[in-house]
Design an enzyme around this catalytic site. Structure first.
Site, PDB file in Angstrom:
ATOM      1  N   HIS A  22      -3.370  15.650   1.706  1.00  0.00           N
ATOM      2  CA  HIS A  22      -3.202  14.551   0.766  1.00  0.00           C
ATOM      3  C   HIS A  22      -3.489  15.028  -0.641  1.00  0.00           C
ATOM      4  CE1 HIS A  22      -3.198  10.442  -0.764  1.00  0.00           C
ATOM      5  NE2 HIS A  22      -4.254  10.780  -1.469  1.00  0.00           N
TER       6      HIS A  22
ATOM      7  N   ASP B 126      -7.024  -2.434   2.990  1.00  0.00           N
ATOM      8  CA  ASP B 126      -6.927  -1.639   1.765  1.00  0.00           C
ATOM      9  C   ASP B 126      -5.858  -2.201   0.835  1.00  0.00           C
ATOM     10  OD1 ASP B 126      -7.332   0.775   0.041  1.00  0.00           O
ATOM     11  OD2 ASP B 126      -5.249   1.124   0.637  1.00  0.00           O
TER      12      ASP B 126
ATOM     13  N   ARG C  38      -8.606  -5.120  -6.717  1.00  0.00           N
ATOM     14  CA  ARG C  38      -9.256  -4.171  -7.635  1.00  0.00           C
ATOM     15  C   ARG C  38      -8.434  -4.002  -8.904  1.00  0.00           C
ATOM     16  NH1 ARG C  38      -9.483   0.923  -4.122  1.00  0.00           N
ATOM     17  NH2 ARG C  38     -10.154   1.900  -6.067  1.00  0.00           N
TER      18      ARG C  38
ATOM     19  N   SER D 282     -10.628   4.157   0.174  1.00  0.00           N
ATOM     20  CA  SER D 282      -9.232   3.721   0.201  1.00  0.00           C
ATOM     21  C   SER D 282      -8.322   4.857   0.676  1.00  0.00           C
ATOM     22  CB  SER D 282      -8.835   3.244  -1.203  1.00  0.00           C
ATOM     23  OG  SER D 282      -7.444   3.134  -1.344  1.00  0.00           O
TER      24      SER D 282
ATOM     25  N   LYS E 216      -6.488   5.458   4.821  1.00  0.00           N
ATOM     26  CA  LYS E 216      -5.071   5.657   5.130  1.00  0.00           C
ATOM     27  C   LYS E 216      -4.831   6.966   5.882  1.00  0.00           C
ATOM     28  CE  LYS E 216      -4.508   4.350   0.876  1.00  0.00           C
ATOM     29  NZ  LYS E 216      -4.182   3.847  -0.450  1.00  0.00           N
TER      30      LYS E 216
HETATM   31  N1  URA Z   1      -5.179   5.930  -4.455  1.00  0.00           N
HETATM   32  C1  URA Z   1      -5.516   5.185  -3.382  1.00  0.00           C
HETATM   33  O1  URA Z   1      -4.893   5.286  -2.340  1.00  0.00           O
HETATM   34  N2  URA Z   1      -6.567   4.372  -3.472  1.00  0.00           N
HETATM   35  C2  URA Z   1      -7.295   4.252  -4.591  1.00  0.00           C
HETATM   36  O2  URA Z   1      -8.235   3.486  -4.612  1.00  0.00           O
HETATM   37  C3  URA Z   1      -6.921   5.008  -5.705  1.00  0.00           C
HETATM   38  C4  URA Z   1      -5.853   5.852  -5.603  1.00  0.00           C
END
Ligand code: URA
Ligand code: CA
Length: 433
Positions: A82, A161, A168, A183, A187
Site C-alpha cells: 500500500h 471507515d 472526518r 483507516s 482496508k
Molecule cells: N487514506 C485513508 O485511507 N484513510 C485516511 O484516513 C487517510 C488517507
C-alpha cells in the site's frame, strides 16, 4: 455503554477498552450513534491521540464492520502493498508482475483514484479490453494459476471507515495519525493479505508533509499490523517531486512497461526494487533483502516479469500486445512543450501542484463522478538537480485539447529554477519493521 461516557473518557485522556471502541464502531455504523456525538469523539481523539492497543481495537472493529476477503484458497503467503499516495506513483503497476514473477502470489484488490491521476484500476483500464470484474472463484483460480490477478474493491469493505472518513472530512479530523493509520490498515486487513508492505510518502506531494509525521504514521501502522497478526513493514520514501517522469494513466502504463524491461526512470526503478525486496522476503521467496533484490533484477533481465504482465492482461481480457507495442495504448491528440522561462538548476518541483496540472488536463478526477481521459497527462523532462537552458522543455503536456495554458503556467510556476545547483532529494528514508 453510553456514548457520552466514552466521549468524556477520551476527552480526559484515558485509554478506552476494546468493548467501548467496538460499541462505538458498531452503533455508529448502524446509525444508533448520531453524527454530533461521533464528531465530538473524533475531535477528542484528534487532541488526545490513541494508544497502540486502542488503534488495534479500532482497526479490527472497522474490519469487522463489513466483508472480509478470504484468500486462504490461494497457496503461499499473500503479500499486499500500500502506498499513502503521491503524484505519478507507478509502483503498483510495476510491482504486481515483478513480485509475482518471483513466485509470490499477488491477489490485488485495487481502487480508483481521486485527485492527480487515476488509481491502479484506472491505469489498467487504459489497456483496451482489460476488465476487473472477476468472481471470487475466478480471482482465486487466476492467482493459483498465474500468481497474479487484480480486482475492483468489494462494495462492502469496511463500511465503518467509509462513514467515518466522510465525517472526518467535514469536522477537520482527517489529519490525526491514529485515525489515518487505523483507516488505512482496516482496508488492507479486510482485503485478506498475510503480510503488508507500506510505502509511506513524505514531502510536498504527500499526505504527510514532514518526515517526522511520515515516520509516526508508519510506526502506528506497523504496530497495528503486528498486534493483529499480519506481518507489516514500512518504507519512508520521498514525494517532494513526482516519482518517475510520467503522470497520467496511459503514460504511466508505458512507464511501467519500460521499468519492467529495465529501462525505467532511476527513482521509480529503485523504489520498486526496495519495496519489491521486502515483498519477496515477506512472501518467503528469499532469505535476505540482497537475495530478494537479485531475484527481482533477474526477472527483469530475462523478461519474465514483463511476460507475466502480458499474461495478466490476457487473462483479464486485455490486449497483451501493448507490452511490445505501447503505441496501441490511448494516445493524446496534442503534445505541447512546457519551456523553461529562465536558465539555471532545478531546485524544487512541487509535486502536488504538478499533479493538479495533470488533473486539469483530464488525467485525474476532481470529484468521484468525473470521467478520466486515459490518454492525457504530463511527461517530465527534468528532475530536481538538473541543469536547464532558457526555452528548453521542462515537461511535455499530452492533451486532447489545444487549450493547455493553465497547465503550462502551473508547471512553470511550481518548478523552481535557481543559480545554485542542489542535490536531488534522497529517495529512500527510514525502514520501519
Ligand atoms: N487514506 C485513508 O485511507 N484513510 C485516511 O484516513 C487517510 C488517507
Ligand atoms: Ca510516474
Amino acid at each position: 455503554f453510553r456514548m457520552v461516557d466514552i466521549i468524556e473518557k477520551k476527552r480526559d485522556g484515558e485509554e478506552l477498552s476494546k468493548e467501548e471502541i467496538t460499541f462505538f464502531i458498531t452503533d455508529y455504523t448502524n446509525g444508533s450513534i448520531p453524527d454530533y456525538q461521533a464528531s465530538a469523539f473524533l475531535m477528542a481523539i484528534y487532541f488526545k491521540g490513541m494508544t497502540a492497543k486502542e488503534q488495534a481495537y479500532l482497526t479490527m472493529a472497522m474490519v469487522e464492520s463489513g466483508d472480509q476477503i478470504d484468500l486462504s484458497a490461494i497457496e503461499g503467503i499473500k503479500v499486499d502493498k500500500h502506498s499513502t499516495g503521491g503524484v505519478g506513483d507507478t509502483t503498483s503497476l510495476v510491482l504486481i508482475p515483478l513480485v509475482a514473477a518471483c513466485g509470490v502470489p499477488v491477489a490485488k484488490m485495487s481502487g480508483r483514484g481521486l485527485g492527480h491521476t487515476g488509481g491502479t484500476l484506472d491505469k489498467l483500464e487504459a489497456i483496451e479490453g482489460f476488465h476487473i470484474e472477476l468472481t471470487e472463484q475466478q480471482f482465486v483460480k487466476q492467482v493459483n494459476d498465474l500468481k497474479l490477478a487484480v480486482i475492483g474493491q468489494s462494495g462492502n469493505l469496511t463500511p465503518a471507515d467509509k462513514k467515518l472518513y466522510a465525517l472526518r472530512d467535514v469536522t477537520a479530523t482527517v489529519n490525526s495519525i491514529p485515525l489515518i493509520a487505523s483507516s488505512i490498515m482496516s482496508k488492507k486487513i479486510a482485503a485478506g493479505a498475510n503480510a503488508i508492505v507500506l510505502d509511506v510518502k513524505t514531502g510536498d506531494g504527500a499526505f504527510m508533509k514532514t518526515e517526522a509525521d511520515a515516520k509516526a504514521l508508519a510506526k502506528s501502522m506497523v504496530a497495528i499490523g503486528r498486534q493483529v497478526g499480519r506481518n507489516t513493514m514500512a518504507v519512508i520514501s520521498d514525494m517532494s517531486q513526482p516519482l518517475g517522469f510520467a503522470i497520467g494513466n496511459s503514460l504511466e502504463v508505458i512507464e511501467a512497461i519500460e521499468t519492467l524491461k529495465g529501462n525505467g526512470p532511476e527513482d521509480l526503478t529503485e523504489l520498486c526494487l526496495v519495496l519489491g525486496s521486502k515483498m519477496v522476503m515477506a512472501g518467503g521467496k528469499a532469505k535476505s533483502l540482497e537475495e530478494a533484490r537479485d531475484k527481482l533484477l533477474a526477472v527483469i533481465a530475462d523478461g519474465t516479469a514483463l511476460e507475466l504482465f502480458g499474461q495478466l492482461i490476457k487473462a483479464q481480457g486485455g490486449n497483451a500486445a501493448i507490452i511490445h507495442n505501447p503505441s496501441l495504448l490511448p494516445v493524446a491528440a496534442f503534445k505541447v512543450e512546457v519551456p523553461a522561462l529562465t536558465a539555471g538548476y532545478i531546485t524544487q518541483m512541487e509535486a502536488d501542484d504538478i499533479g493538479v496540472a495533470a488533473m486539469l488536463l483530464g488525467a485525474g478526477r476532481a470529484t468521484k463522478e468525473d470521467e478520466i481521459d486515459l490518454a492525457v497527462g504530463i511527461v517530465l523532462k527534468k528532475k530536481i538537480g538538473d541543469k536547464v537552458q532558457v526555452g528548453e522543455p521542462l515537461a511535455i503536456i499530452h492533451s486532447n485539447s489545444t487549450n493547455v495554458e493553465r497547465s503550462t503556467s502551473i508547471i512553470q510556476q511550481h518548478i523552481t529554477i535557481a543559480d545554485q545547483a542542489v542535490k536531488s532529494p534522497q529517495l529512500i528514508g527510514e525502514m520501519i519493521t
